[in-house]
Design a protein around this motif. Structure first.
Motif, short mmCIF file in Angstrom:
data_model
loop_
_atom_site.label_atom_id
_atom_site.label_comp_id
_atom_site.label_asym_id
_atom_site.label_seq_id
_atom_site.Cartn_x
_atom_site.Cartn_y
_atom_site.Cartn_z
N HIS A 242 40.04 38.11 51.97
CA HIS A 242 40.91 39.14 52.52
C HIS A 242 40.50 40.54 52.05
O HIS A 242 41.29 41.48 52.08
N GLY A 243 39.25 40.65 51.60
CA GLY A 243 38.71 41.94 51.22
C GLY A 243 39.28 42.51 49.94
O GLY A 243 39.30 43.73 49.74
N ALA A 244 39.73 41.63 49.04
CA ALA A 244 40.35 42.08 47.79
C ALA A 244 39.66 41.45 46.59
O ALA A 244 39.02 40.40 46.69
N ARG B 73 53.95 34.95 43.75
CA ARG B 73 52.85 35.87 43.42
C ARG B 73 52.09 35.38 42.19
O ARG B 73 50.86 35.53 42.12
N PHE B 74 52.80 34.80 41.24
CA PHE B 74 52.10 34.26 40.07
C PHE B 74 51.35 32.98 40.42
O PHE B 74 50.27 32.71 39.87
N ILE B 75 51.88 32.18 41.33
CA ILE B 75 51.13 31.03 41.84
C ILE B 75 49.85 31.51 42.51
O ILE B 75 48.77 30.92 42.34
N ALA B 76 49.93 32.60 43.27
CA ALA B 76 48.74 33.15 43.93
C ALA B 76 47.68 33.59 42.92
O ALA B 76 46.48 33.50 43.19
N LEU B 77 48.11 34.04 41.75
CA LEU B 77 47.16 34.46 40.72
C LEU B 77 46.34 33.30 40.19
O LEU B 77 45.29 33.51 39.57
N THR B 78 46.78 32.06 40.41
CA THR B 78 45.99 30.90 39.95
C THR B 78 44.83 30.60 40.89
O THR B 78 44.00 29.74 40.59
N ARG B 79 44.75 31.27 42.01
CA ARG B 79 43.71 30.99 42.99
C ARG B 79 42.37 31.59 42.55
O ARG B 79 42.33 32.52 41.73
N PRO B 80 41.27 31.09 43.11
CA PRO B 80 39.95 31.63 42.73
C PRO B 80 39.68 32.96 43.38
O PRO B 80 40.32 33.37 44.36
N ALA B 81 38.69 33.66 42.84
CA ALA B 81 38.31 34.97 43.37
C ALA B 81 37.95 34.90 44.85
O ALA B 81 38.18 35.85 45.61
N GLU B 82 37.38 33.76 45.28
CA GLU B 82 36.98 33.63 46.68
C GLU B 82 38.17 33.75 47.63
O GLU B 82 38.03 34.25 48.75
N ALA B 83 39.34 33.29 47.19
CA ALA B 83 40.53 33.38 48.05
C ALA B 83 40.94 34.83 48.28
O ALA B 83 41.46 35.18 49.35
N PHE B 84 40.72 35.68 47.28
CA PHE B 84 41.01 37.10 47.43
C PHE B 84 39.92 37.78 48.24
O PHE B 84 40.20 38.65 49.09
N ALA B 85 38.66 37.39 48.00
CA ALA B 85 37.55 38.01 48.71
C ALA B 85 37.64 37.80 50.21
O ALA B 85 37.22 38.66 50.99
N ALA C 229 52.73 41.99 33.55
CA ALA C 229 52.95 40.87 34.47
C ALA C 229 53.33 41.36 35.86
O ALA C 229 52.80 40.87 36.88
N LEU C 230 54.22 42.33 35.93
CA LEU C 230 54.64 42.86 37.23
C LEU C 230 53.49 43.61 37.90
O LEU C 230 53.37 43.60 39.14
N ARG C 231 52.63 44.25 37.11
CA ARG C 231 51.47 44.94 37.69
C ARG C 231 50.54 43.94 38.35
O ARG C 231 50.07 44.15 39.48
N LEU C 232 50.26 42.84 37.65
CA LEU C 232 49.37 41.81 38.21
C LEU C 232 49.98 41.19 39.46
O LEU C 232 49.29 40.99 40.47
N ALA C 233 51.27 40.88 39.40
CA ALA C 233 51.92 40.29 40.56
C ALA C 233 51.88 41.24 41.75
O ALA C 233 51.63 40.83 42.90
N GLY C 234 52.11 42.52 41.49
CA GLY C 234 52.10 43.50 42.56
C GLY C 234 50.73 43.73 43.16
O GLY C 234 50.61 44.25 44.28
N ALA C 235 49.68 43.36 42.43
CA ALA C 235 48.31 43.55 42.92
C ALA C 235 47.85 42.43 43.84
O ALA C 235 46.73 42.48 44.37
N VAL C 236 48.67 41.41 44.05
CA VAL C 236 48.33 40.32 44.97
C VAL C 236 48.58 40.79 46.40
O VAL C 236 49.73 41.09 46.76
N PRO C 237 47.56 40.90 47.23
CA PRO C 237 47.77 41.31 48.62
C PRO C 237 48.68 40.33 49.35
O PRO C 237 48.63 39.12 49.10
#
Length: 380
Positions: free
Chosen positions: A281-283, A267-279, A307-315
């Motif tokens: 998936h509609g997030a 989940r923390f690796i996913a946080l390194t991704r750009p905003a486009e990767a979240f967009a 930290a846990l809040r941010l990780a939990g916010a990754v779809p």
């Protein structure tokens, strides 16, 4: 008509003690048929120290005291030169903020000699977690990177003293008398993802090594690299099209997905991704609108709760999309899609032990199977 170039496959080098295991890992990759091994250049990892606890992280429960355990990759490359014979050895990637381009040019040539011409130099614009914690500013990073490339090329072109006047670097009679071991200096690979960086890769790089999980997005980025190369008067094959592919490999796709879904660290690796990767998936990116975690994420500043809040916010969709996953044949099929869109060098970075340490030994054997499967799927 000439045949297409053979697909090159590379792997991530071991970065933690014991040193003997890191060197044996490089030798094992050579035996497995990989063409290159790359080592990351990090001071810190992407994981907040605040969550590195036995109740959250299996690696911490197993006795690894800190997530931030990294060898200096340049020293490891020098040692790995003596432990291998054929495989190329690279830095993937460093920056020109901590490492001045003149010193980096000298180090690259030194490793060129120590490896017998097998060294690859990967550079990027710099990551926040390697710079901000040590008080190093990274203003106008792409301008700095372009000047650094010009400085290195200038020094490699001639042993005579040279001058350079830029916004970031100045040379006044600087000289690097050391010459390459062969007829050209080490290849320079750029990690780039956005328009200005892609254009920079097209103008200056010998290779391009982006993170990508979507083949169509990759094809668009590669087209931008090639267009910039053509505009600079470079030949069509001037820049080797690479891919940094994070993979989770298992005996079944279901097992791979389960390992991904229960992994806090991924989940923390996913946080390194750009905003486009979240967009896609509609997030929205948990770090904010327009965020790109590679250049903004600072894990050591996060307390456990945040930290846990941010990780939990990754779809979960973004989490699964962060890694290519499944059986060796699944991985091969995914890689083949990138090869169809132009990739000619693929780094298979095995993230399975990070997702689930209990799968480490099995994933090592399955990675070897994946190499065979990728070769078969892309040989036609």
């Amino acid at each position: 008509m000439s045949e297409p170039a053979r697909l090159e496959l590379s792997a991530m080098g071991a970065v933690r003690p014991p040193a003997s295991a890191a060197l044996e890992a490089a030798a094992r990759r050579e035996r497995q048929g990989f063409d290159a091994v790359w080592w990351a250049d990090h001071l810190l990892h992407w994981f907040p120290t605040s969550i590195w606890a036995p109740d959250l992280v299996p690696q911490a429960a197993a006795g690894q005291a800190s997530p931030h355990v990294w060898f200096d990759p340049f020293a490891v490359v020098a040692a790995a030169a003596g432990a291998t014979e054929r495989v190329r050895l690279g830095i993937g990637v460093t920056d020109v903020v901590r490492r001045h381009p003149v010193a980096l040019a000298q180090t690259a040539l030194t490793l060129d000699h120590l490896t017998g011409g097998r060294f690859l130099l990967g550079v990027g614009a710099g990551e926040a977690l390697n710079l901000a914690p040590i008080g190093v500013a990274n203003r106008r990073p792409l301008g700095r990177l372009e000047e650094a490339l010009e400085v290195m090329r200038l020094l490699w072109a001639s042993p005579d003293p040279v001058d350079f006047r830029g916004d970031h670097f100045t040379l006044d009679g600087a000289a690097l008398g050391l010459r390459p071991v062969g007829d050209r200096p080490p290849p320079v690979w750029l990690a780039a993802h956005r328009p200005r960086g892609l254009a920079l890769a097209g103008r200056h790089a010998d290779g391009w090594l982006p993170l990508a999980t979507d083949p169509d997005e990759y094809a668009g980025m590669l087209a931008a690299v090639r267009a910039a190369a053509a505009a600079a008067g470079r030949p069509g094959d001037a820049v080797t099209a690479g891919l940094y592919a994070r993979i989770v490999v298992a005996e079944s796709r279901t097992q791979a997905v389960a390992a991904i879904d229960r992994s806090l660290l991924l989940r923390f690796i996913a946080l390194t991704r750009p905003a486009e990767a979240f967009a896609r998936h509609g997030a929205e990116h948990p770090l904010g609108e327009g965020a790109f975690g590679l250049t903004s994420f600072l894990p050591t500043r996060l307390g456990r709760e945040e930290a846990l809040r941010l990780a939990g916010a990754v779809p979960v969709e973004v989490l699964r999309d962060t890694v290519i996953h499944g059986t060796p044949d699944d991985v091969a099929g995914a890689i083949a899609a990138f090869v169809d869109r132009g990739a000619r060098h693929v780094q298979l970075t095995n993230m399975t032990p990070l997702a689930d340490p209990s799968m480490a030994a099995t994933s090592e054997a399955l990675l070897a199977d994946a190499v065979v499967a990728v070769r078969a799927a892309t040989s036609a």
